[in-house]
Design a protein around this motif. Structure first.
Motif, PDB file in Angstrom:
ATOM      1  N   ALA A  58     -21.350 -29.042  35.059  1.00 27.87           N
ATOM      2  CA  ALA A  58     -21.151 -28.234  33.852  1.00 27.87           C
ATOM      3  C   ALA A  58     -21.418 -29.074  32.600  1.00 27.87           C
ATOM      4  O   ALA A  58     -22.057 -28.607  31.655  1.00 27.87           O
ATOM      5  N   GLU A  59     -20.960 -30.314  32.612  1.00 33.08           N
ATOM      6  CA  GLU A  59     -21.250 -31.199  31.483  1.00 33.08           C
ATOM      7  C   GLU A  59     -22.756 -31.427  31.364  1.00 33.08           C
ATOM      8  O   GLU A  59     -23.312 -31.450  30.256  1.00 33.08           O
ATOM      9  N   GLY A  60     -23.431 -31.562  32.501  1.00 31.40           N
ATOM     10  CA  GLY A  60     -24.885 -31.718  32.486  1.00 31.40           C
ATOM     11  C   GLY A  60     -25.590 -30.513  31.893  1.00 31.40           C
ATOM     12  O   GLY A  60     -26.589 -30.646  31.181  1.00 31.40           O
ATOM     13  N   VAL A  61     -25.073 -29.306  32.167  1.00 31.62           N
ATOM     14  CA  VAL A  61     -25.641 -28.077  31.589  1.00 31.62           C
ATOM     15  C   VAL A  61     -25.567 -28.149  30.060  1.00 31.62           C
ATOM     16  O   VAL A  61     -26.532 -27.846  29.355  1.00 31.62           O
ATOM     17  N   SER A  81     -26.015 -26.630  41.729  1.00 29.28           N
ATOM     18  CA  SER A  81     -26.748 -27.152  42.885  1.00 29.28           C
ATOM     19  C   SER A  81     -26.289 -26.517  44.197  1.00 29.28           C
ATOM     20  O   SER A  81     -27.049 -26.454  45.154  1.00 29.28           O
ATOM     21  N   ASP A  82     -25.044 -26.008  44.229  1.00 27.50           N
ATOM     22  CA  ASP A  82     -24.554 -25.345  45.449  1.00 27.50           C
ATOM     23  C   ASP A  82     -24.922 -23.866  45.490  1.00 27.50           C
ATOM     24  O   ASP A  82     -24.534 -23.150  46.404  1.00 27.50           O
ATOM     25  N   GLY A  83     -25.666 -23.395  44.490  1.00 26.86           N
ATOM     26  CA  GLY A  83     -26.101 -22.006  44.448  1.00 26.86           C
ATOM     27  C   GLY A  83     -25.156 -21.064  43.719  1.00 26.86           C
ATOM     28  O   GLY A  83     -25.481 -19.899  43.515  1.00 26.86           O
ATOM     29  N   SER A  84     -23.985 -21.557  43.308  1.00 27.09           N
ATOM     30  CA  SER A  84     -23.049 -20.679  42.594  1.00 27.09           C
ATOM     31  C   SER A  84     -23.492 -20.518  41.144  1.00 27.09           C
ATOM     32  O   SER A  84     -24.033 -21.442  40.535  1.00 27.09           O
ATOM     33  N   PRO A  85     -23.270 -19.332  40.566  1.00 31.55           N
ATOM     34  CA  PRO A  85     -23.744 -19.068  39.199  1.00 31.55           C
ATOM     35  C   PRO A  85     -22.851 -19.712  38.135  1.00 31.55           C
ATOM     36  O   PRO A  85     -21.658 -19.905  38.352  1.00 31.55           O
ATOM     37  N   TRP A  86     -23.452 -20.026  37.002  1.00 33.13           N
ATOM     38  CA  TRP A  86     -22.697 -20.494  35.850  1.00 33.13           C
ATOM     39  C   TRP A  86     -23.127 -19.708  34.620  1.00 33.13           C
ATOM     40  O   TRP A  86     -24.185 -19.097  34.598  1.00 33.13           O
ATOM     41  N   ALA A  87     -22.253 -19.736  33.614  1.00 35.19           N
ATOM     42  CA  ALA A  87     -22.560 -19.113  32.322  1.00 35.19           C
ATOM     43  C   ALA A  87     -22.214 -20.106  31.225  1.00 35.19           C
ATOM     44  O   ALA A  87     -21.123 -20.675  31.222  1.00 35.19           O
ATOM     45  N   LEU A  88     -23.147 -20.341  30.327  1.00 35.54           N
ATOM     46  CA  LEU A  88     -22.941 -21.210  29.173  1.00 35.54           C
ATOM     47  C   LEU A  88     -22.765 -20.314  27.957  1.00 35.54           C
ATOM     48  O   LEU A  88     -23.656 -19.529  27.617  1.00 35.54           O
ATOM     49  N   SER A  89     -21.611 -20.418  27.324  1.00 32.58           N
ATOM     50  CA  SER A  89     -21.294 -19.587  26.163  1.00 32.58           C
ATOM     51  C   SER A  89     -21.192 -20.488  24.931  1.00 32.58           C
ATOM     52  O   SER A  89     -20.465 -21.480  24.944  1.00 32.58           O
ATOM     53  N   ILE A  90     -21.919 -20.114  23.877  1.00 36.99           N
ATOM     54  CA  ILE A  90     -21.898 -20.872  22.630  1.00 36.99           C
ATOM     55  C   ILE A  90     -21.466 -19.921  21.517  1.00 36.99           C
ATOM     56  O   ILE A  90     -22.079 -18.869  21.319  1.00 36.99           O
ATOM     57  N   VAL A 110     -18.666 -23.794  29.673  1.00 31.94           N
ATOM     58  CA  VAL A 110     -19.386 -23.475  30.902  1.00 31.94           C
ATOM     59  C   VAL A 110     -18.355 -22.947  31.887  1.00 31.94           C
ATOM     60  O   VAL A 110     -17.329 -23.583  32.143  1.00 31.94           O
ATOM     61  N   THR A 111     -18.626 -21.751  32.415  1.00 30.47           N
ATOM     62  CA  THR A 111     -17.735 -21.114  33.377  1.00 30.47           C
ATOM     63  C   THR A 111     -18.533 -20.734  34.618  1.00 30.47           C
ATOM     64  O   THR A 111     -19.759 -20.804  34.625  1.00 30.47           O
ATOM     65  N   ARG A 112     -17.821 -20.308  35.635  1.00 34.39           N
ATOM     66  CA  ARG A 112     -18.499 -19.794  36.833  1.00 34.39           C
ATOM     67  C   ARG A 112     -18.815 -18.321  36.590  1.00 34.39           C
ATOM     68  O   ARG A 112     -17.921 -17.505  36.476  1.00 34.39           O
ATOM     69  N   ALA A 113     -20.065 -17.993  36.499  1.00 30.85           N
ATOM     70  CA  ALA A 113     -20.599 -16.625  36.417  1.00 30.85           C
ATOM     71  C   ALA A 113     -20.181 -15.861  35.169  1.00 30.85           C
ATOM     72  O   ALA A 113     -21.009 -15.457  34.380  1.00 30.85           O
ATOM     73  N   ASP A 114     -18.900 -15.632  34.950  1.00 28.00           N
ATOM     74  CA  ASP A 114     -18.405 -14.769  33.876  1.00 28.00           C
ATOM     75  C   ASP A 114     -18.018 -15.613  32.658  1.00 28.00           C
ATOM     76  O   ASP A 114     -17.168 -16.495  32.768  1.00 28.00           O
ATOM     77  N   PRO A 115     -18.611 -15.362  31.484  1.00 30.35           N
ATOM     78  CA  PRO A 115     -18.292 -16.161  30.298  1.00 30.35           C
ATOM     79  C   PRO A 115     -16.827 -16.092  29.874  1.00 30.35           C
ATOM     80  O   PRO A 115     -16.361 -16.950  29.140  1.00 30.35           O
ATOM     81  N   THR A 116     -16.083 -15.082  30.333  1.00 32.17           N
ATOM     82  CA  THR A 116     -14.665 -14.970  29.957  1.00 32.17           C
ATOM     83  C   THR A 116     -13.744 -15.652  30.963  1.00 32.17           C
ATOM     84  O   THR A 116     -12.531 -15.668  30.767  1.00 32.17           O
TER      85      THR A 116
END
Length: 130
Positions: A58-61, A81-90, A110-116
């Protein structure tokens, strides 16, 4: 002078079958408990390692996004890298904090899939005057 243990009525001084079975049962229960504790600890170590890897990614994102140029509000999606989704919210926090003419103050999460969802990585980044 040493005290002697009285012999059993049969004349032998060994353990009975019941005593041996009880000792084996106690040893088996202790062994099972030790294996259960070791399994629980190993699972906790795996979860902590996975959380550390997710936080590092997440820090790398965030760092890759910063390398791409100036920040702008919005949400970007991708996969770890494990295929799980992430969301970057700014988000620019100036309006929420009442900082009209101040430089941007970006909340980056940075969260998993859902920005909330709960953040894997979150930071504040001060921007430049526009």
């Amino acid at each position: 002078m040493t005290a002697r243990r009285p012999a059993s009525p049969r004349g032998d001084a060994g353990f009975t079958t019941v005593e041996v079975l009880v000792a084996f049962a106690i040893a088996a229960a202790a062994t099972l408990t030790a294996f259960e504790i070791a399994g629980t600890a190993a699972g906790a170590v795996r979860r902590l390692d996975a959380a550390r890897v997710a936080a590092d990614e997440a820090e790398g994102v965030v760092l890759r996004r910063l390398a791409d140029g100036p920040l702008a509000p919005g949400v970007v999606h991708g996969t770890f890298s494990d295929g799980s989704p992430w969301a970057l919210s700014i988000v620019d926090l100036r309006p929420r904090l009442g900082l009209g003419r101040a430089p941007p103050l970006w909340r980056v999460r940075v969260t998993r899939a859902d920005p909330t969802a709960a953040p894997l990585y979150a930071t504040l980044i001060a921007g430049r005057m526009e």
